[in-house]
Scaffold this active site. Structure first.
Site, PDB file in Angstrom:
ATOM      1  N   ALA A  63      25.181 -17.544 -21.564  1.00 13.43           N
ATOM      2  CA  ALA A  63      26.017 -17.071 -20.466  1.00 13.43           C
ATOM      3  C   ALA A  63      25.152 -17.098 -19.211  1.00 13.43           C
ATOM      4  CB  ALA A  63      26.488 -15.653 -20.754  1.00 13.43           C
ATOM      5  N   GLY A 102      25.416 -17.607 -25.552  1.00 13.68           N
ATOM      6  CA  GLY A 102      26.783 -18.120 -25.418  1.00 13.68           C
ATOM      7  C   GLY A 102      26.874 -19.602 -25.714  1.00 13.68           C
TER       8      GLY A 102
HETATM    9  N1  T1G Z   1      21.518 -17.665 -16.879  1.00 16.31           N
HETATM   10  C1  T1G Z   1      21.128 -17.877 -15.597  1.00 16.31           C
HETATM   11  N2  T1G Z   1      19.968 -18.517 -15.242  1.00 16.31           N
HETATM   12  C2  T1G Z   1      19.212 -18.967 -16.234  1.00 16.31           C
HETATM   13  C3  T1G Z   1      19.542 -18.772 -17.603  1.00 16.31           C
HETATM   14  C4  T1G Z   1      20.762 -18.095 -17.911  1.00 16.31           C
HETATM   15  N3  T1G Z   1      21.161 -17.890 -19.163  1.00 16.31           N
HETATM   16  N4  T1G Z   1      18.561 -19.317 -18.354  1.00 16.31           N
HETATM   17  C5  T1G Z   1      17.661 -19.836 -17.493  1.00 16.31           C
HETATM   18  N5  T1G Z   1      18.035 -19.624 -16.229  1.00 16.31           N
HETATM   19  C6  T1G Z   1      17.330 -20.058 -15.012  1.00 16.31           C
HETATM   20  C7  T1G Z   1      15.975 -19.386 -14.844  1.00 16.31           C
HETATM   21  O1  T1G Z   1      16.090 -18.155 -14.186  1.00 16.31           O
HETATM   22  C8  T1G Z   1      15.222 -20.415 -14.010  1.00 16.31           C
HETATM   23  O2  T1G Z   1      15.648 -20.259 -12.686  1.00 16.31           O
HETATM   24  C9  T1G Z   1      15.762 -21.732 -14.545  1.00 16.31           C
HETATM   25  O3  T1G Z   1      17.012 -21.427 -15.172  1.00 16.31           O
HETATM   26  C10 T1G Z   1      14.866 -22.368 -15.567  1.00 16.31           C
HETATM   27  O4  T1G Z   1      14.572 -21.423 -16.563  1.00 16.31           O
HETATM   28  C11 T1G Z   1      27.902 -13.859 -24.121  1.00 16.31           C
HETATM   29  C12 T1G Z   1      25.579 -12.363 -23.527  1.00 16.31           C
HETATM   30  C13 T1G Z   1      16.574 -21.879 -21.615  1.00 16.31           C
HETATM   31  C14 T1G Z   1      14.530 -21.505 -22.913  1.00 16.31           C
HETATM   32  O5  T1G Z   1      18.755 -15.505 -23.113  1.00 16.31           O
HETATM   33  O6  T1G Z   1      15.285 -18.487 -22.500  1.00 16.31           O
HETATM   34  O7  T1G Z   1      24.581 -15.734 -23.608  1.00 16.31           O
HETATM   35  O8  T1G Z   1      13.531 -19.542 -11.695  1.00 16.31           O
HETATM   36  O9  T1G Z   1      12.136 -21.198 -16.053  1.00 16.31           O
HETATM   37  O10 T1G Z   1      10.900 -22.225 -19.375  1.00 16.31           O
HETATM   38  O11 T1G Z   1      26.616 -13.757 -26.005  1.00 16.31           O
HETATM   39  O12 T1G Z   1      15.335 -20.235 -19.551  1.00 16.31           O
HETATM   40  O13 T1G Z   1      14.186 -21.923 -11.606  1.00 16.31           O
HETATM   41  O14 T1G Z   1      15.438 -20.180 -10.270  1.00 16.31           O
HETATM   42  O15 T1G Z   1      13.131 -20.146 -18.104  1.00 16.31           O
HETATM   43  O16 T1G Z   1      12.291 -24.334 -19.569  1.00 16.31           O
HETATM   44  C15 T1G Z   1      21.399 -15.759 -23.585  1.00 16.31           C
HETATM   45  C16 T1G Z   1      17.673 -17.544 -21.376  1.00 16.31           C
HETATM   46  C17 T1G Z   1      22.058 -15.272 -22.339  1.00 16.31           C
HETATM   47  C18 T1G Z   1      18.337 -17.792 -22.668  1.00 16.31           C
HETATM   48  C19 T1G Z   1      14.441 -22.592 -20.643  1.00 16.31           C
HETATM   49  N6  T1G Z   1      20.499 -16.836 -23.250  1.00 16.31           N
HETATM   50  N7  T1G Z   1      16.894 -18.686 -20.906  1.00 16.31           N
HETATM   51  O17 T1G Z   1      13.138 -22.156 -20.443  1.00 16.31           O
HETATM   52  O18 T1G Z   1      12.935 -22.641 -17.930  1.00 16.31           O
HETATM   53  S1  T1G Z   1      23.102 -13.881 -22.693  1.00 16.31           S
HETATM   54  C20 T1G Z   1      19.213 -16.598 -23.034  1.00 16.31           C
HETATM   55  C21 T1G Z   1      15.735 -19.035 -21.508  1.00 16.31           C
HETATM   56  C22 T1G Z   1      24.444 -14.574 -23.492  1.00 16.31           C
HETATM   57  C23 T1G Z   1      26.590 -14.222 -24.708  1.00 16.31           C
HETATM   58  C24 T1G Z   1      25.411 -13.615 -24.067  1.00 16.31           C
HETATM   59  C25 T1G Z   1      14.962 -20.145 -20.868  1.00 16.31           C
HETATM   60  C26 T1G Z   1      15.175 -21.516 -21.533  1.00 16.31           C
HETATM   61  P1  T1G Z   1      14.647 -20.487 -11.503  1.00 16.31           P
HETATM   62  P2  T1G Z   1      13.106 -21.260 -17.173  1.00 16.31           P
HETATM   63  P3  T1G Z   1      12.208 -22.893 -19.342  1.00 16.31           P
END
Ligand code: T1G
Length: 697
Positions: A63, A102
């Site tokens: 998400a 998500g």
């Molecule tokens: N939402 C918004 N921005 C995100 C994002 C996300 N889910 N994931 C990454 N970004 C942005 C991050 O802030 C950065 O921005 C850029 O993308 C690159 O990320 C309903 C409730 C995917 C493994 O927890 O673990 O789904 O700093 O530097 O090292 O059930 O990002 O460049 O401006 O981390 O290559 C669940 C979160 C959400 C995964 C990539 N998902 N992301 O790592 O790049 S809750 C997560 C990560 C959800 C549902 C629920 C990592 C990555 P900027 P990065 P990376």
């Protein structure tokens, strides 16, 4: 078809591609796009099957976290996933990169899933203080069984494609994402396979329905380290509902659990930490500055720190030249690393063949001349300026032009070290935390003359070895240790006023820190501080008396606490209370009742105050950097966001008022609020506003 979701048709197969960089997060626009585009494909009579895939570096990574806390926009994710699941035409999710949160829930709503071999699939919501809120807690147990589902959902770590295939989370490993998805869709049509809607498939839940211990044991082992956290337990309850309840009732329980967490303080703090960690890696350097390539690293010193640092690089597949002064020291250092790897492999933390592979990347040698091929040299030798200067003089002579020269010192002056070299622009600090192969933080110290590209090189390589970098300036103790010293001073004073070590430590651990200041002192060894006080001719009567009594801490089986043989558990010792009473009466001091509330304020507020001074001096660029340092270097509880975030929660006005009060009550002017804190408190501001301002700048 929308701006962020594209549709192509390859005769009977519709390819729906999400294209919303950087990580195809499920923003409102992406949700709308998927819903509309899939509806379009379903309505197209020429289409017999649909492939859902993503452009860019990864499948949907979850998400859009930036949307949490804002008014919800439709369609909701649950709605979109139900549309996918109810599609009369087979939908194949084709996964590359990381299908997370998500994103995996979307894939679980599809009828089939394929992935490339290095894809990773997970539900990491607990790491944001949440639980999967779009059916993940109900569909994943049906796909892989409750045991693995608990591991993935309560633990939050992703699994690889091979394990996903083994457990039925995916149907096939493919060479290329979209092409592999298309080929699989054609196979589904050719073999007239029935649509597998996970909501209707309870087969993998049967065993746990009869023997619930399968589930309860998995939960017990996954929540062992979840002290103070709400989300892991709520997530486990939601998976339990998948076993006990019909699908739609389980979905409702999941939704209620999710809504409670997403509006809660813990998740707000953990989401703050998520973005703070990423902000910390953004350093202000001239546009166009590029990190230097690092193909090989040399580490000087195979002791505890050097060994741990070497393992971090080998874990990331980067070859290491490990340098010691003699064969014996080298042999001992390599032996410790081999033992650590074997122990980790034995408990299944790394593959069985990993120890050999990683040790093969570490070449142990004697002699500083061996730094000559390294792109980065990290010195981890004895912590005295004289030794540091001697080593840097030598590596300056041997290291190749353009190599970055880093010191792992935890408090010495990097500018002074750089001055003994002819290339101070290549010198900086890379301060790792013990055990360096485990602790995530790398405090990167920007010295006066450090070149921007050298700095970027250190930040980039720290991320490459799975560390969390935070850039700080040169000062005594940098950021973390400097703030810790402010806390340590108050902890010591509280003993003089009437508190006992176990009372202070209990307050700090109840707050969520892994250990209190006095147990930490016993772990580090009280004799180190004692010797340095004597060197500097200063007294700390209680600590001195402990050391004079041979109580150096764990290493002598007694310090502020006593320790039973073979145990590291700190046990309150009446002898210590007697010793404190005796010392205070010799000083003519009377003990008073000290409340837990006062202890907490005097443990946290002086640190926050020191944090404000650090910001004033520009030693840290953002309050959130200070929080990242405490979260990943000092065990600050993630659900409290960090000391500066915590200060905003408490309110800077209250923090400043209490500091002023304690400054007068203890006659310690250093407790007076720092100018920045006083100003923010007066104008009703917060550290968060500073971080926002820094971000906007
Ligand atoms: N939402 C918004 N921005 C995100 C994002 C996300 N889910 N994931 C990454 N970004 C942005 C991050 O802030 C950065 O921005 C850029 O993308 C690159 O990320 C309903 C409730 C995917 C493994 O927890 O673990 O789904 O700093 O530097 O090292 O059930 O990002 O460049 O401006 O981390 O290559 C669940 C979160 C959400 C995964 C990539 N998902 N992301 O790592 O790049 S809750 C997560 C990560 C959800 C549902 C629920 C990592 C990555 P900027 P990065 P990376």
């Amino acid at each position: 078809m929308t701006d962020v979701v594209k549709l192509e048709r390859h005769d009977a197969i519709a390819i729906v591609t999400v294209d919303s960089p950087p990580v195809n997060a499920l923003s409102a626009a992406v949700r709308r796009g998927i819903s509309e585009t899939v509806k379009q494909a379903i309505a197209d009579p020429a289409v017999q099957a649909i492939v859902l895939t993503c452009a860019g570096r990864t499948f949907i990574a979850g998400a859009d976290i930036t949307e949490f806390g804002k008014p919800p926009q439709s369609p909701g994710l649950g709605e979109v996933i139900t549309e996918l699941e109810n599609s009369p035409k087979p939908i194949v999710a084709a996964i590359h990169g990381t299908a997370l949160g998500g994103g995996l829930e979307v894939a679980l709503g599809c009828h089939f899933r394929v992935a490339v071999k290095d894809a990773r699939l997970g539900l990491p919501e607990v790491k944001l203080g949440l639980l999967p809120g779009a059916g993940g807690t109900q569909r994943l147990p049906r796909a892989v069984g409750p045991e693995l589902a608990v591991k993935m959902i309560v633990g939050g770590d992703p699994i690889g494609a091979a394990e996903a295939l083994q457990h039925g989370l995916i149907d096939e490993i493919v060479e290329a994402t979209a092409a592999g998805g298309e080929a699989f869709a054609r196979k589904v049509l050719a073999e007239q396979r029935g649509l597998r809607r996970l909501r209707d498939d309870d087969s993998k839940l049967q065993a746990a329905k009869t023997d619930r211990s399968i589930f309860t044991q998995a939960v017990a082992s996954m929540t062992k380290k979840a002290r103070g956290l709400e989300a892991p337990f709520a997530a486990a309850d939601a998976v339990g509902a998948a076993i006990d309840l019909p699908f739609d009732e389980g979905l409702k329980q999941e939704r209620d659990g999710f809504m409670k967490l997403v509006t809660g303080e813990q998740s707000k703090a953990q989401r703050y930490a998520f973005f703070a960690e990423r902000e910390a890696a953004k350093v202000s350097v001239p546009d166009g500055t590029k990190p230097r390539p690092v193909a090989r690293v040399a580490i000087i010193g195979a002791g505890t720190m050097g060994g741990g640092i070497a393992m971090s690089f080998a874990n990331a597949g980067i070859p290491v030249t490990l340098i010691e002064t003699g064969e014996q020291q080298l042999k001992r250092g390599l032996g410790v690393m081999q033992k650590n790897y074997d122990a980790t492999a034995a408990r299944g933390g790394i593959p069985a063949d990993a120890p050999a592979k990683r040790m093969a990347l570490i070449n142990g040698v004697v002699g500083l001349e061996h730094v000559k091929d390294a792109d980065l040299v990290i010195e981890a030798v004895f912590e005295t300026m004289a030794v540091k200067k001697e080593v840097f003089t030598a590596i300056d002579a041997y290291a190749k032009p353009g190599a970055v020269l880093a010191s792992n010192t935890s408090y010495l002056n990097i500018d002074e070290i750089a001055q003994v070299t002819k290339r101070p622009e290549d010198v900086l600090g890379m301060h790792f935390f013990s055990p360096a192969n485990v602790m995530k933080l790398c405090e990167i110290v920007r010295a006066d003359k450090t070149a921007p590209d050298a700095l970027l090189t250190a930040v980039a390589i720290a991320r490459k070895i799975a560390k969390v970098p935070a850039v700080v300036g040169v000062c005594d103790g940098f950021v973390g240790n400097r703030m810790l010293a402010a806390r340590g001073k108050q902890a010591e004073r509280l003993l003089f006023e009437g508190a006992l070590p176990q009372q202070v430590d209990a307050v700090v651990t109840k707050f969520g820190m892994p250990m209190g200041p006095f147990a930490m002192g016993d772990l580090a060894g009280l004799d180190i501080g004692w010797r340095s006080r004597k060197d500097r001719g200063i007294k700390s009567e209680i600590a001195d008396a402990l050391c004079e009594a041979g109580r150096f801490g764990q290493k002598t089986g007694k310090g502020y606490y006593k320790y039973e043989a073979g145990s590291r558990a700190p046990l309150p010792d009446p002898e210590v209370e007697a010793l404190i009473n005796d010392t205070l009466s010799k000083l003519g001091l009377k003990r008073r009742e000290v409340s837990d509330e006062e202890i907490l304020e005097r443990m946290m507020y002086p640190m926050i105050n020191e944090g404000a001074r650090i910001l004033e001096e520009g030693i840290a660029a953002r309050p959130s950097d200070i929080d990242v340092i405490w979260l990943y270097g000092y065990g600050w509880p993630i659900y409290r966001g960090g000391p500066m975030y915590y200060a905003d929660q408490v309110g800077l006005k209250h923090v400043a008022e209490r500091l002023s009060y304690y400054a007068k009550a203890t006659n310690d002017p250093t407790l007076e609020p720092a100018p920045l804190l006083a100003r923010l408190a007066a104008e009703g501001g917060s550290f968060a506003t500073l971080t926002q301002r820094a971000k906007a700048a």
